[in-house]
Design an enzyme around this catalytic site. Structure first.
Site, PDB file in Angstrom:
ATOM      1  N   TYR A  92       1.047  -1.290   0.129  1.00  0.00           N
ATOM      2  CA  TYR A  92       0.098   0.173  -0.261  1.00  0.00           C
ATOM      3  C   TYR A  92       1.024   1.625   0.016  1.00  0.00           C
ATOM      4  CZ  TYR A  92      -4.420   2.880   1.655  1.00  0.00           C
ATOM      5  OH  TYR A  92      -5.047   3.387   1.034  1.00  0.00           O
ATOM      6  N   SER A 183       1.625  -8.581   1.543  1.00  0.00           N
ATOM      7  CA  SER A 183      -0.141  -6.811   1.638  1.00  0.00           C
ATOM      8  C   SER A 183      -0.684  -6.721   1.113  1.00  0.00           C
ATOM      9  CB  SER A 183       1.278  -5.584   1.977  1.00  0.00           C
ATOM     10  OG  SER A 183      -0.015  -4.930   3.592  1.00  0.00           O
ATOM     11  N   GLN A 184      -0.411  -5.260   0.870  1.00  0.00           N
ATOM     12  CA  GLN A 184      -1.286  -4.967  -0.251  1.00  0.00           C
ATOM     13  C   GLN A 184      -1.873  -5.983  -1.504  1.00  0.00           C
ATOM     14  OE1 GLN A 184      -2.990  -0.749  -2.289  1.00  0.00           O
ATOM     15  NE2 GLN A 184      -0.877  -1.487  -3.324  1.00  0.00           N
ATOM     16  N   ASP A 273       0.815 -10.408  13.519  1.00  0.00           N
ATOM     17  CA  ASP A 273       1.020  -9.095  13.142  1.00  0.00           C
ATOM     18  C   ASP A 273      -0.789  -8.386  13.272  1.00  0.00           C
ATOM     19  OD1 ASP A 273       0.522  -7.793  10.544  1.00  0.00           O
ATOM     20  OD2 ASP A 273       0.290  -9.865   8.374  1.00  0.00           O
ATOM     21  N   HIS A 302       3.991  -8.317  10.807  1.00  0.00           N
ATOM     22  CA  HIS A 302       3.661  -7.419   9.313  1.00  0.00           C
ATOM     23  C   HIS A 302       5.708  -6.745   9.018  1.00  0.00           C
ATOM     24  CE1 HIS A 302       0.576  -6.548   6.317  1.00  0.00           C
ATOM     25  NE2 HIS A 302       1.039  -5.835   5.534  1.00  0.00           N
TER      26      HIS A 302
END
Length: 319
Positions: A92, A183-184, A273, A302
């Protein structure tokens, strides 16, 4: 070990709490119809970055709503037989990254395409208003408009369109294409494979954009999910529309798209996370019906996780 979420036994059975809009399937059927009508107008521009064993290009295509979308595209030099390809998706607000970190797959004889998400840190357009980066707030962009104008709808379609563009390349075997991201990037890996079911193998790492209401109830609407908190603070401070908001976010909740995935899945999760909580990731993983495996890292959050990239590389070798 300490817990920030449910015990593992519960995670393996968890099915999510964010509501799914009743017309979800029709919504995405119409979205794919819109994508199918787009003239991609693909353009390959040789990059200034070149190495002896690869050809490197800036790839441009026109996405839904007229945005000109950019990706880095690399292919082995002199390869005449159709070969596998890897699609890469970034985190992101970031971008497609440097050229050199894609060369490991090119050295293996694969083409690589790495998307710049529209309006974030790369060179894709945000056709909603301006070129360049709008960076934050993408989860909520379009929330107060019609559902078909939500920004992440368009981004999910960009991911699928990149797959279609790469699969149409003469040098690429359309039946041997994989996708990966963190992630994204993990979220777009899932979206890509759900909307373009020819994706053969996918390796999402701690995917974003799953089970928004669970994020909210865990008080983790911060960091990557801060968009949700900001929306309520600025536009619904009394939470009078809370149910409506989460149901509308359901249109872009990946736990409800993943049922369309046909490819083999290797997902990685860190149980510590606190940015993309494990339960949100399991809400999607548990709904995947194709062949799948979850790599579980109890002590990691994360962050960069040892062995993940090695395992993904080996997984993609099977293409």
């Amino acid at each position: 070990m300490p817990l920030i979420d449910m015990p593992l036994a519960e995670l393996k059975k968890y099915n999510g709490i964010n509501p799914c809009p009743p017309d979800f399937d029709d919504y995405w059927t119409k979205a794919k119809e819109e994508l199918a009508a787009v003239d991609s107008k693909v353009e390959l521009v040789p990059s200034d970055f070149q190495v002896p064993f690869a050809e490197c290009f800036d790839l441009y295509f026109t996405g839904v709503r007229g945005a000109r979308v950019h990706a880095k595209y690399l292919r082995p030099k002199g390869g005449s037989e159709p070969h596998p390809a890897i699609l890469q998706f970034h985190g992101y607000t970031s971008n497609s990254g440097d050229w050199n970190d894609k060369l490991n797959f090119v050295a293996m004889g694969y083409s690589v395409a790495a998307l710049d998400v529209r309006g974030q840190g790369g060179y894709s357009e945000d056709s909603g208003c301006v070129k360049g980066d709008t960076v934050h707030g993408h989860i909520m962009r379009g929330l107060d408009d019609r559902p078909e104008n939500m920004l992440f709808r368009h981004v999910f379609l960009d991911a699928a369109q990149l797959a279609k563009v790469v699969m149409s390349m003469e040098e690429v075997d359309e039946n041997r294409v994989g996708a990966m991201g963190f992630s994204q990037g993990g979220a777009l890996t899932l979206a890509c494979a759900a909307l373009e079911p020819r994706i053969k193998k996918l390796a999402p790492v701690y995917p974003f954009l799953c089970d928004y209401k669970r994020v909210w109830e865990m008080d983790l609407a911060k960091d990557a999910y801060n968009d949700i908190r900001d929306y309520f603070r600025f536009f619904d401070p009394l939470h009078e529309r809370e149910d409506e908001v989460f149901e509308k976010l359901g249109y872009i909740d990946l736990q409800y798209l993943v049922k369309h995935i046909n490819g083999e899945v290797l997902m990685s999760v860190g149980l510590m996370d606190n940015i993309c909580p494990p339960s949100t990731q399991f809400s999607a993983y548990n709904k995947i019906t194709s062949k799948k495996q979850m790599l579980i890292y109890p002590d990691y959050g994360h962050e960069n996780i040892p062995t993940v990239m090695d395992k993904i590389y080996q997984f993609m070798l099977e293409l």
